[in-house]
Scaffold this motif. Structure first.
Motif, mmCIF file in Angstrom:
data_model
loop_
_atom_site.group_PDB
_atom_site.id
_atom_site.type_symbol
_atom_site.label_atom_id
_atom_site.label_comp_id
_atom_site.label_asym_id
_atom_site.label_seq_id
_atom_site.Cartn_x
_atom_site.Cartn_y
_atom_site.Cartn_z
ATOM 1 N N UNK A 1 0.862 -1.179 0.000
ATOM 2 C CA UNK A 1 0.000 0.000 0.000
ATOM 3 C C UNK A 1 0.897 1.226 0.000
ATOM 4 N N UNK A 2 0.308 2.380 -0.255
ATOM 5 C CA UNK A 2 1.089 3.613 -0.249
ATOM 6 C C UNK A 2 1.279 4.163 1.156
ATOM 7 N N UNK A 3 0.249 4.053 1.980
ATOM 8 C CA UNK A 3 0.313 4.478 3.374
ATOM 9 C C UNK A 3 -0.024 3.273 4.242
ATOM 10 N N UNK A 4 0.947 2.819 5.017
ATOM 11 C CA UNK A 4 0.764 1.636 5.862
ATOM 12 C C UNK A 4 0.792 2.055 7.325
ATOM 13 N N UNK A 5 -0.288 1.798 8.039
ATOM 14 C CA UNK A 5 -0.357 2.062 9.470
ATOM 15 C C UNK A 5 0.031 0.790 10.216
ATOM 16 N N UNK A 6 1.175 0.817 10.883
ATOM 17 C CA UNK A 6 1.631 -0.311 11.693
ATOM 18 C C UNK A 6 1.286 0.000 13.138
ATOM 19 N N UNK B 1 6.598 -9.881 17.489
ATOM 20 C CA UNK B 1 7.885 -10.485 17.802
ATOM 21 C C UNK B 1 8.980 -9.889 16.927
ATOM 22 N N UNK B 2 10.241 -9.975 17.357
ATOM 23 C CA UNK B 2 11.343 -9.467 16.532
ATOM 24 C C UNK B 2 11.367 -10.072 15.130
ATOM 25 N N UNK B 3 10.974 -11.340 15.002
ATOM 26 C CA UNK B 3 10.955 -11.976 13.681
ATOM 27 C C UNK B 3 9.976 -11.269 12.758
ATOM 28 N N UNK B 4 8.817 -10.910 13.266
ATOM 29 C CA UNK B 4 7.828 -10.204 12.449
ATOM 30 C C UNK B 4 8.267 -8.771 12.175
ATOM 31 N N UNK B 5 8.837 -8.124 13.180
ATOM 32 C CA UNK B 5 9.339 -6.767 12.968
ATOM 33 C C UNK B 5 10.411 -6.736 11.889
ATOM 34 N N UNK B 6 11.212 -7.787 11.811
ATOM 35 C CA UNK B 6 12.286 -7.825 10.813
ATOM 36 C C UNK B 6 11.749 -7.894 9.391
ATOM 37 N N UNK B 7 10.475 -8.273 9.245
ATOM 38 C CA UNK B 7 9.880 -8.307 7.912
ATOM 39 C C UNK B 7 9.778 -6.917 7.303
ATOM 40 N N UNK B 8 9.858 -5.887 8.162
ATOM 41 C CA UNK B 8 9.760 -4.508 7.682
ATOM 42 C C UNK B 8 11.104 -3.917 7.290
ATOM 43 N N UNK B 9 12.205 -4.567 7.674
ATOM 44 C CA UNK B 9 13.521 -3.971 7.464
ATOM 45 C C UNK B 9 13.804 -3.717 5.986
ATOM 46 N N UNK B 10 13.590 -4.714 5.144
ATOM 47 C CA UNK B 10 13.887 -4.554 3.720
ATOM 48 C C UNK B 10 12.947 -3.565 3.053
ATOM 49 N N UNK B 11 11.654 -3.683 3.336
ATOM 50 C CA UNK B 11 10.690 -2.840 2.631
ATOM 51 C C UNK B 11 10.821 -1.377 3.040
ATOM 52 N N UNK B 12 11.189 -1.101 4.295
ATOM 53 C CA UNK B 12 11.352 0.280 4.719
ATOM 54 C C UNK B 12 12.595 0.924 4.125
ATOM 55 N N UNK C 1 5.439 -6.694 25.168
ATOM 56 C CA UNK C 1 5.974 -5.928 24.040
ATOM 57 C C UNK C 1 7.440 -6.266 23.821
ATOM 58 N N UNK C 2 7.938 -5.901 22.653
ATOM 59 C CA UNK C 2 9.329 -6.127 22.290
ATOM 60 C C UNK C 2 9.941 -4.794 21.875
ATOM 61 N N UNK C 3 11.040 -4.459 22.485
ATOM 62 C CA UNK C 3 11.694 -3.200 22.153
ATOM 63 C C UNK C 3 12.185 -3.232 20.712
ATOM 64 N N UNK C 4 11.936 -2.141 19.990
ATOM 65 C CA UNK C 4 12.389 -2.079 18.600
ATOM 66 C C UNK C 4 13.911 -2.080 18.553
ATOM 67 N N UNK C 5 14.508 -2.938 17.733
ATOM 68 C CA UNK C 5 15.974 -2.943 17.627
ATOM 69 C C UNK C 5 16.481 -1.662 16.989
#
Length: 328
Positions: free
Chosen positions: A105-110, A117-128, A160-164
């Motif tokens: 999408x053009x605007x993604x609200x996370x 979990x950190x594993x799911x958060x890491x899914x955003x690393x490449x796309x961001x 919660x998991x602290x953002x790396x």
């Protein structure tokens, strides 16, 4: 950027801000930071207490654009494929077909990003960073414009998991909405019957126009003295007392890009040192990692950055010299 283009940019910027402000009353400066992030091609992290309008602000930006928007509610059981998408086997064609996830999408609200979990958060690393996701070795472009607006609650830390740091560094800005003042609160209460202010907004700009504004902001002139100023600020954060990790090169680039957009939003085709100083905290503070002892004593990244800004003397860049800069 010519002066005429800068004037048009500032007018369009103000129209976007005014439209979003219809849903988030009394927070125009925060809205300007959000729109600056969008037009700088970056991402934004909103950290604040519950009920301050974080989600409303993100949704209002999505409504303002004639573009695709999506919302991802981050929870501990959310999987990376729930974000990026998944390849599903089609028995008719005997092939795997990719089904896009909400990240396309053009605007993604996370929403409440730190609950995943950190594993799911890491899914955003490449796309961001690159504007694409890779699934089963195949890259898929999410398109332009693309912005991730993430929210998190600073007081509820259970589950919660602290953002790396690597993910925090990918957010161009981090800011908070804060509680409205008395007059704004009264205005909000007068409109209590309207439960969804963001949903009532009409789009004022297309996604393609946003992409054009991003490209136009890149042409704003930055004097070499201002670049030296940014470099000195970044270098001093790495030597500041109580700081373990200073600002990265990505952070320095982000500050320059944001300053270009901020200058154009004020109708100028050149950056001045005040643009850098005004944006330094939202762009740089969240990238600093403090020593545990300094945090225990109550020190904050904003405090450390304020000391750096007071120590680094800004250059005396004259507007006359900037106006004579070569047109780009």
């Amino acid at each position: 950027m010519t002066q005429e283009q800068a004037t048009w940019f500032a007018g369009t910027f103000d129209r976007i801000v005014e439209n979003v402000s219809g849903a988030v009353i009394g927070k125009q400066n925060v809205v300007r930071l959000v729109v600056t992030t969008l037009l700088s091609g970056g991402h934004l992290l909103l950290e604040d207490y519950p009920g301050t309008g974080k989600t409303q602000l993100a949704r209002a930006l999505g409504q303002t654009l004639q573009a695709r928007s999506s919302r991802i509610q981050f929870t501990p059981d959310l999987l990376p494929s729930d974000v990026t998408g998944v390849s599903i086997f089609d028995p008719k064609t005997q092939t795997f077909e990719f089904h896009e996830g909400p990240i396309f999408a053009n605007v993604v609200l996370a929403d409440e990003i730190n609950r995943a979990s950190p594993k799911t958060q890491s899914a955003l690393l490449e796309v961001m960073e690159e504007g694409r996701v890779t699934v089963d070795g195949v890259p898929y472009d999410v398109g332009r414009p693309f912005i991730v607006l993430a929210t998190q609650n600073p007081i509820e830390q259970a589950g919660t998991y602290r953002l790396p740091e690597a993910q925090l560094d990918r957010f161009l800005m981090k800011t908070s909405v804060g509680y409205p003042d008395h007059a704004a609160t009264v205005q909000i209460l007068h409109g209590a019957a309207q439960r969804d202010r963001a949903g009532a907004l009409a789009p004022v700009i297309t996604g393609q126009a946003v992409s054009d504004m991003v490209a136009l902001a890149d042409t704003v002139h930055v004097d070499p003295a201002v670049l030296e100023y940014v470099s000195r600020i970044v270098e001093e954060t790495r030597r500041a007392p109580g700081v373990v990790v200073g600002v990265s090169v990505r952070g320095a680039l982000g500050l320059v890009r944001a300053a270009k957009t901020w200058a154009a939003a004020h109708g100028r085709n050149f950056v001045v040192p005040d643009d850098v100083k005004e944006l330094a905290e939202p762009v740089l503070a969240h990238r600093l990692v403090l020593e545990a002892e300094a945090e225990f004593e109550g020190a904050t990244a904003a405090d450390a950055l304020a000391v750096v800004l007071s120590d680094v003397v800004p250059p005396a860049v004259r507007a006359q010299a900037q106006e004579q800069a070569p047109r780009q």
